[in-house]
Write a protein that holds these residues in place. Structure first.
Motif, PDB file in Angstrom:
ATOM      1  N   HIS A 309      91.900  57.092   4.317  1.00  0.00           N
ATOM      2  CA  HIS A 309      90.507  56.721   4.594  1.00  0.00           C
ATOM      3  C   HIS A 309      90.175  56.812   6.091  1.00  0.00           C
ATOM      4  N   GLU A 310      91.101  56.390   6.928  1.00  0.00           N
ATOM      5  CA  GLU A 310      90.839  56.383   8.369  1.00  0.00           C
ATOM      6  C   GLU A 310      90.562  57.787   8.884  1.00  0.00           C
ATOM      7  N   TYR A 311      91.342  58.737   8.407  1.00  0.00           N
ATOM      8  CA  TYR A 311      91.173  60.121   8.849  1.00  0.00           C
ATOM      9  C   TYR A 311      89.907  60.734   8.261  1.00  0.00           C
ATOM     10  N   VAL A 312      89.772  60.616   6.960  1.00  0.00           N
ATOM     11  CA  VAL A 312      88.658  61.273   6.278  1.00  0.00           C
ATOM     12  C   VAL A 312      87.315  60.727   6.749  1.00  0.00           C
ATOM     13  N   LEU A 313      87.178  59.409   6.791  1.00  0.00           N
ATOM     14  CA  LEU A 313      85.893  58.800   7.130  1.00  0.00           C
ATOM     15  C   LEU A 313      85.680  58.649   8.629  1.00  0.00           C
ATOM     16  N   ALA A 314      86.578  57.925   9.287  1.00  0.00           N
ATOM     17  CA  ALA A 314      86.341  57.549  10.685  1.00  0.00           C
ATOM     18  C   ALA A 314      86.621  58.673  11.677  1.00  0.00           C
ATOM     19  N   LEU A 315      87.671  59.443  11.440  1.00  0.00           N
ATOM     20  CA  LEU A 315      88.037  60.469  12.408  1.00  0.00           C
ATOM     21  C   LEU A 315      87.359  61.807  12.166  1.00  0.00           C
ATOM     22  N   TRP A 316      87.128  62.151  10.899  1.00  0.00           N
ATOM     23  CA  TRP A 316      86.577  63.479  10.613  1.00  0.00           C
ATOM     24  C   TRP A 316      85.151  63.452  10.087  1.00  0.00           C
TER      25      TRP A 316
END
Length: 364
Positions: A309-316
């Motif tokens: 979730h951190e990568y998909v939503l917040a980072l990308w």
């Protein structure tokens, strides 16, 4: 010296683009119409952003990877409509009757305006129950407290609250494009892989690649010789709805009410594995959005110190869908012998909103 190397690198890219007829995204903000984008390992370091952040569409951007749904890509995706068959992918609002993760139960009231003549509805619901989009305000990069494009909790609630990364920006832009379904549940069954979608089961990249091969799809991005197009929408069937239908109401409620708290998370669901191969693939394919039929998309709870979730939503800045009803869709794909189709979704137009039901439709 660094500036000289950067300038030389850009000149070399321009020459390669001229020879290959590509248009490479090099200068921030990236041009969504580019035909070539950096891989995850090539992402530029953005001042003030966490490592791996792809906040590349401009300081005021609120839609992330939805930028890839350009008019030309949507028009190309419309060619997927051949028979005109429509397959909705939305669970009823009261499914599951007891939502997971301690969320509120859907309540529906009929309001009588005039007996026997006129009526209204009143809904009480949590947009994170049932078929849902996780918006960019839903999940932060845990180590830094950053939501997508640098949004903070103070942008969401409190005296400084505003509309940065609000779900209504998605509604203003719209979601429509080519989608790809990977039916992992059917693949696993054919290979003798048994699991309960109501328990932790991590689906690896290698398994998804093998699943795609069985369906006649090379799940690598086109830039690597595969069949995934820039701006595609990825859907993964784990069989959660099939399992839900097979369980008793008591079994469903017991699973949904398992403990959910940091350090003692008893919620257990199937989903994609927390592994570097999954991260590279999800990033480098340049999906406009990703989604699945399970409550968390990724295997829950994570067994790593980070969440997908951190990568998909917040980072990308990539919309993440959960609990889509993919049963009829998988049947239709198998019946038609094709696993790509036109997909459209209408997120809720709620200024300041966090998430939304998907309101999604596949069209063949």
């Amino acid at each position: 010296m660094a500036e000289q190397k950067s300038t030389a690198g850009q000149r070399l890219t321009q020459i390669k683009d001229f020879l290959t007829m590509n248009k490479t995204a090099t200068t921030i903000p990236w041009d969504p119409n580019s035909t070539k984008f950096p891989m995850r390992k090539e992402l530029p370091k953005i001042p003030g952003a966490p490592d791996d952040a792809a906040w590349v569409w401009g300081n005021d951007d609120n839609i992330g990877r939805l930028n890839l749904l350009t008019p030309s890509r949507v028009a190309a995706a419309a060619k997927e409509i051949r028979t005109g068959e429509i397959v909705p992918v939305n669970l009823p609002l009261n499914v599951p009757n007891q939502p997971a993760f301690g969320r509120e139960i859907f309540k529906h009231e009929i309001k009588v305006l005039a007996e026997n003549l006129a009526y209204d509805d009143i809904y009480h619901l949590n947009t994170q129950s049932g078929t849902q989009w996780d918006g960019f305000r839903h999940f932060a990069h845990m180590a830094t407290g950053n939501f997508y494009n640098g949004a903070k909790g103070s942008d969401i609630v409190g005296p400084s609250a505003n509309e940065k990364c609000s779900i209504h920006h998605w509604a203003d832009h719209g979601i429509a494009g080519r989608a790809v379904l990977l039916d992992y549940r059917a693949y696993a069954r054919s290979k003798g892989i048994t699991y309960d979608p109501f328990d932790h089961h991590a689906i690896t990249y290698a398994q998804l690649a093998a699943c795609g091969k069985e369906q006649g799809i090379d799940i690598r991005p086109a830039a690597q010789g595969g069949d995934i197009h820039i701006g595609d929408i990825l859907l993964i069937r784990s069989g959660w709805k099939e399992a839900y239908d097979s369980k008793t109401p008591e079994e469903r409620s017991k699973a949904a009410l398992r403990t959910h708290e940091p350090g003692n998370d008893g919620q257990r669901w199937t989903g994609v594995a927390q592994e570097e191969e999954i991260l590279d693939w999800l990033h480098d394919s340049y999906f406009a959005a990703v989604g699945g039929d399970a409550p968390a998309f990724e295997a829950w709870p994570t067994e790593k110190p980070w969440h997908v979730h951190e990568y998909v939503l917040a980072l990308w800045g990539m919309p993440l869908g959960e609990m889509l009803d993919l049963e009829r869709l998988a049947e239709k794909c198998r019946e038609r012998g094709r696993w790509t189709f036109f997909f459209t979704s209408a997120p809720a137009n709620v200024p300041g909103g966090v998430s939304s039901h998907v309101n999604g439709t596949a069209i063949f």
